[in-house]
Scaffold this motif. Structure first.
Motif, mmCIF file in Angstrom:
data_model
loop_
_atom_site.group_PDB
_atom_site.id
_atom_site.type_symbol
_atom_site.label_atom_id
_atom_site.label_comp_id
_atom_site.label_asym_id
_atom_site.label_seq_id
_atom_site.Cartn_x
_atom_site.Cartn_y
_atom_site.Cartn_z
ATOM 1 N N LYS A 142 7.242 2.637 -14.514
ATOM 2 C CA LYS A 142 6.945 1.347 -13.519
ATOM 3 C C LYS A 142 6.634 1.960 -12.922
ATOM 4 O O LYS A 142 5.814 3.214 -12.429
ATOM 5 C CB LYS A 142 8.131 1.399 -13.219
ATOM 6 N N ARG A 143 5.583 0.952 -11.926
ATOM 7 C CA ARG A 143 4.820 2.093 -11.015
ATOM 8 C C ARG A 143 5.061 1.627 -9.448
ATOM 9 O O ARG A 143 6.065 1.304 -9.101
ATOM 10 C CB ARG A 143 3.457 1.368 -11.323
ATOM 11 N N SER A 144 4.878 3.290 -8.238
ATOM 12 C CA SER A 144 5.023 2.841 -7.047
ATOM 13 C C SER A 144 4.447 3.131 -7.078
ATOM 14 O O SER A 144 3.258 3.998 -7.128
ATOM 15 C CB SER A 144 6.456 3.803 -7.174
ATOM 16 N N LEU A 145 3.287 2.631 -5.604
ATOM 17 C CA LEU A 145 2.737 3.332 -4.306
ATOM 18 C C LEU A 145 3.490 3.315 -3.024
ATOM 19 O O LEU A 145 3.747 2.201 -2.646
ATOM 20 C CB LEU A 145 1.811 1.754 -4.669
ATOM 21 N N ASN A 146 2.856 4.460 -2.323
ATOM 22 C CA ASN A 146 2.842 5.052 -0.994
ATOM 23 C C ASN A 146 1.788 4.216 -0.067
ATOM 24 O O ASN A 146 0.199 4.756 -0.840
ATOM 25 C CB ASN A 146 3.968 6.099 -1.276
ATOM 26 N N THR A 147 1.518 3.617 0.447
ATOM 27 C CA THR A 147 0.327 3.049 0.908
ATOM 28 C C THR A 147 1.146 2.576 2.318
ATOM 29 O O THR A 147 1.979 2.547 2.868
ATOM 30 C CB THR A 147 0.047 1.417 0.068
ATOM 31 N N ASN A 148 -0.465 2.440 3.497
ATOM 32 C CA ASN A 148 0.078 2.043 4.934
ATOM 33 C C ASN A 148 -0.281 0.870 5.289
ATOM 34 O O ASN A 148 0.021 0.273 6.525
ATOM 35 C CB ASN A 148 -0.867 3.160 5.948
ATOM 36 N N ALA A 170 6.158 2.056 -1.301
ATOM 37 C CA ALA A 170 6.813 2.312 0.243
ATOM 38 C C ALA A 170 6.152 2.520 0.953
ATOM 39 O O ALA A 170 4.536 2.511 1.173
ATOM 40 C CB ALA A 170 7.399 4.050 -0.278
ATOM 41 N N THR A 171 6.533 2.456 2.444
ATOM 42 C CA THR A 171 5.380 2.672 3.484
ATOM 43 C C THR A 171 5.870 2.714 4.670
ATOM 44 O O THR A 171 7.672 2.364 5.062
ATOM 45 C CB THR A 171 4.575 0.877 3.818
ATOM 46 N N ASP A 172 5.225 3.185 5.113
ATOM 47 C CA ASP A 172 5.899 3.656 7.279
ATOM 48 C C ASP A 172 5.974 2.719 7.739
ATOM 49 O O ASP A 172 5.096 2.090 8.198
ATOM 50 C CB ASP A 172 4.883 4.879 7.694
#
Length: 253
Positions: A101-107, A127-129
């Motif tokens: 599985k693939r996870s991306l932390n991006t703005n 995941a994002t802020d």
């Protein structure tokens, strides 16, 4: 010939980068924001002392040795979508060949790459802020920050259309007021409540000596570490808006 990607490296097994999961975490260089609290600012600014060109094959080979230990390949930065072409190749290889599985932390301020990512079903977790107030936290001129915030809202709607699992992190500084959070949730709440898998993480910003941020002075002036009452007030605002899965962290963002 394997594609190249500009990276500061990876951690084969991480327990902290995806909530309640284990990840192989890869850091990509470059970013379109100038957040004053960023502790990855050297790689965000493409510092050659922190970054190097790596082949997708190198990453996949290392990733393959961690499969039995991890839940996700997690890519963070910097802003990974600035390198969307090699990132997409990596995610495709990870999903199709390795079944991870693939996870991306991006703005989430880059519209076209984010749209393509979702259209091609290349990501399983985002995941994002929720950076508030965004003009101060983006670290950019007001006009530019306004445009990127508009992009963020559009991308949040798009994410809800695809019902992609979301880890929404709220970085907490002294500039974040409960009223401002309340007003922002009036705007973004309609998209967030459409998601079937959402966790909201309240994350106080912590500066030196725990982290080495872009602006030490800003972090010292605006951090709220140890203010449990303030964090509880923010949590209450989220509860008022109907959010139930809320995590309050005390470690560095």
């Amino acid at each position: 010939m394997s594609s190249l990607i500009y990276s500061s490296g990876w951690k084969s097994v991480s327990l902290i980068d995806v909530y309640n999961s284990v990840s192989f975490t890869l850091w990509l260089c470059g970013c379109n924001l100038k957040c004053p609290f960023c502790h990855n600012w050297r790689l965000a600014e493409n510092d050659p002392g922190a970054c190097r060109w790596i082949t997708i094959d190198e990453i996949v080979e290392s990733l393959s040795t961690s499969l039995m230990f991890i839940d996700y390949l997690h890519v963070t930065g910097g802003e990974p979508l600035l390198q969307w072409a090699p990132l997409f190749k990596l995610f495709q290889e990870a999903g199709n060949s390795l079944g991870v599985k693939r996870s991306l932390n991006t703005n989430m301020t880059l519209k076209e790459p984010f749209k393509r990512l979702l259209e091609r079903v290349l990501v399983d977790h985002v995941a994002t802020d929720l950076k508030l107030p965004y003009r101060e936290l983006y670290g950019l001129p007001a006009e530019t920050a306004d445009k990127l915030w508009a992009n963020y809202l559009e991308n949040l709607k798009l994410l809800s259309d695809y019902d992609t699992p979301l880890e929404l992190r709220i970085p907490v500084s002294r500039l974040l007021k409960p009223k401002a959070l309340d007003e922002s949730l009036n705007i973004v709440g309609k998209h967030l409540h459409r998601l079937s898998n959402l966790v909201v993480i309240i994350q106080p910003l912590i500066g030196p000596p725990v982290t080495t941020p872009r602006s030490v002075e800003w972090c010292v002036e605006n951090r709220v570490a140890g203010s449990d009452d303030f964090l509880s007030m923010l949590s209450d605002v989220l509860i008022k808006h109907g959010f139930t899965k809320i995590v309050v962290r005390k470690g560095p963002a």
